[in-house]
Scaffold this motif. Structure first.
Motif, PDB file in Angstrom:
ATOM      1  N   VAL A 248      -5.637  -0.557   0.540  1.00 20.03           N
ATOM      2  CA  VAL A 248      -5.005  -0.097  -0.702  1.00 20.03           C
ATOM      3  C   VAL A 248      -4.032  -1.157  -1.202  1.00 20.03           C
ATOM      4  N   GLY A 249      -3.292  -1.775  -0.283  1.00 16.86           N
ATOM      5  CA  GLY A 249      -2.354  -2.825  -0.657  1.00 16.86           C
ATOM      6  C   GLY A 249      -3.034  -4.019  -1.280  1.00 16.86           C
TER       7      GLY A 249
ATOM      8  N   GLY B 263       0.815  -1.209   0.000  1.00 14.41           N
ATOM      9  CA  GLY B 263       0.000   0.000   0.000  1.00 14.41           C
ATOM     10  C   GLY B 263       0.848   1.259   0.000  1.00 14.41           C
TER      11      GLY B 263
END
Length: 478
Positions: A244-245, A45
């Protein structure tokens, strides 16, 4: 005669592209998957958030000078010297911009580590300043054998370095340093293979025509960059680094075949289309053929991977990435359309229809942004659904515009899509039927599904899409 020479050059270039990829990508993928197992979603992320600015600036400097050099029919050393002066000015300015804006970007994401990553990556721009002209001249001369060897050496070295750092618990720095090393080594090798002795001249007046074309390409590149990175930009503001990752990993996994193959195909196609830019009928014929072969090749790759990703992710990447499975499946089923869309770019650029590309990309960016804002609350899955909802509609609009601009038959492109979809649908149905019988997660089961799926696609293509299948086989036998 010229057409035959061009065909031979394209096929020879494609051989070296494929050879370079076959020799390096299996190795690199093994290294990449191993690194992913060692790192965390938070690591990916942070790198993905930093990459939003880095990729944006890389796109600008990459599109400003190189396309103009490749596309130009004639270019002299004086112009190259002036362009080199421009390269040094632009790359130095971009280095300073990224270095001193790093803290501001980090504050947007509320992640201090992003600033550290950007300050290290900024040095890549100064290194790349000495790569631009010799690399562009190699591409202009279609010296893809040399380019492939250079890429293989630098990528393998970077992959090994990244893995060693990950094994020694350097976390996200493993990816960052690996990328810096790859760019540095690639620059050194390009200069060694194609030394271009130029003294920079900081008078760009005589090079204005080249920079004008490059500037238009940059405008398109900026809008296209926003289109391809707006998902992470929005997600980084509203979601956690881990979420997000997960999406970044899903996207990386889904884009892996495209990122390795498409840039090199475009690298070959742009100078090839530029050589026949005045022969619109032949250019249209090549565009139709490229699209036909694209769907025949990409549907089994992306849909086949989507069918087995429920096994591939836990086996290859580990249980901590399980939540990336469904976003990855959704993105993979949409990818053949995105691949097809980007394959129109070289032909349109060779005709200097960059304004047309800008309008296309604005349409895509607007539709995707609206979908993302509506679905970002559903995490990584919502981001993937935003792509699935928006892009098929965007593709329908843009492919119609592209065909009109290039005098290509829209019906012919539509026919290109139908048969591979039928064959791909049979393949997917066969694989999911197997899952009902053999549902356990194992390496043997994964390879069995891959094998049966590949065999099913080849057999159905032989029955319903024989012409395109023969074209592909012929292409790789030449």
């Amino acid at each position: 005669m010229e057409a035959d020479k061009l065909k031979v050059a394209v096929l020879h270039s494609l051989k070296w592209v494929v050879a370079g990829k076959v020799l390096t990508q299996v190795f690199r993928w093994v290294m990449t998957f191993w690194v992913i197992r060692l790192l965390t979603p938070e690591d990916y992320g942070l790198v993905a958030m930093a990459d939003v600015l880095l990729s944006f600036l890389m796109l600008i400097v990459g599109a400003l000078f190189s396309p103009a050099i490749v596309q130009s029919k004639h270019i002299d050393n004086l112009t190259l010297s002036r362009l080199f002066g421009g390269v040094l000015l632009v790359h130095s300015s971009v280095f300073l911009l990224q270095y001193f804006s790093a803290d501001l970007v980090a504050s947007y994401y509320n992640a201090d580590a992003v600033a550290d990553i950007l300050k290290v990556n900024a040095w890549c721009f100064l290194i790349l300043a000495f790569n631009v002209i010799p690399q562009a001249l190699l591409t202009r001369q279609m010296q893809f054998k040399k380019i492939s060897i250079i890429s293989a050496l630098s990528n393998i070295t970077a992959a090994v370095t990244t893995l060693l750092m990950a094994l020694n618990d350097y976390g996200y720095w493993s990816i960052v340093i690996g990328e810096v090393l790859s760019i540095t080594l690639k620059t050194i090798l390009v200069i060694a293979v194609n030394p271009v002795l130029l003294f920079p001249r900081f008078d760009l007046s005589a090079a204005s025509e080249y920079l004008k074309f490059g500037g238009i390409v940059v405008v398109h590149g900026i809008i296209f960059y926003i289109f391809t990175h707006v998902d992470v930009f929005i997600a980084g503001r509203y979601l956690s680094a881990a979420e997000v990752g997960l999406f970044a990993l899903s996207l990386q996994f889904a884009l892996m075949p495209q990122k390795k193959l498409l840039p090199l195909l475009k690298q070959i196609a742009f100078p090839a289309f530029s050589k026949i830019q005045d022969n619109t009928s032949k250019l249209a014929w090549y565009v139709e053929k490229v699209q036909r072969l694209s769907f025949t090749l990409t549907i089994p790759i992306f849909w086949g991977l989507a069918s087995v990703v429920d096994l591939a992710i836990p086996i290859i990447l580990g249980e901590k990435w399980i939540d990336a499975i469904y976003p990855c499946i959704i993105i993979l089923f949409m990818m053949p359309l995105r691949f097809s869309d980007e394959l129109f770019f070289p032909a349109l650029k060779s005709q200097r229809k960059v304004g047309h590309l800008i309008v296309n990309t604005l349409i895509a960016t607007t539709a995707l942004t609206i979908s993302l804002l509506l679905l970002v609350g559903y995490g990584a899955l919502g981001l993937a659904l935003a792509w699935l909802v928006s892009f098929p509609c965007v593709y329908t609009i843009n492919v119609t515009r592209n065909c009109n601009a290039l005098n290509v038959s829209l019906k012919a492109v539509g026919v290109c899509l139908i048969k591979p979809i039928v064959c791909g649908g049979v393949m997917v149905a066969t694989i999911f039927s197997m899952k009902l019988v053999i549902g356990n997660v194992s390496i043997c089961n994964m390879f069995l599904q891959i094998g049966i799926g590949a065999l099913t696609y080849v057999l159905t293509s032989f029955l319903f899409n024989r012409k395109s299948l023969k074209e592909l086989i012929f292409l790789f036998k030449r």
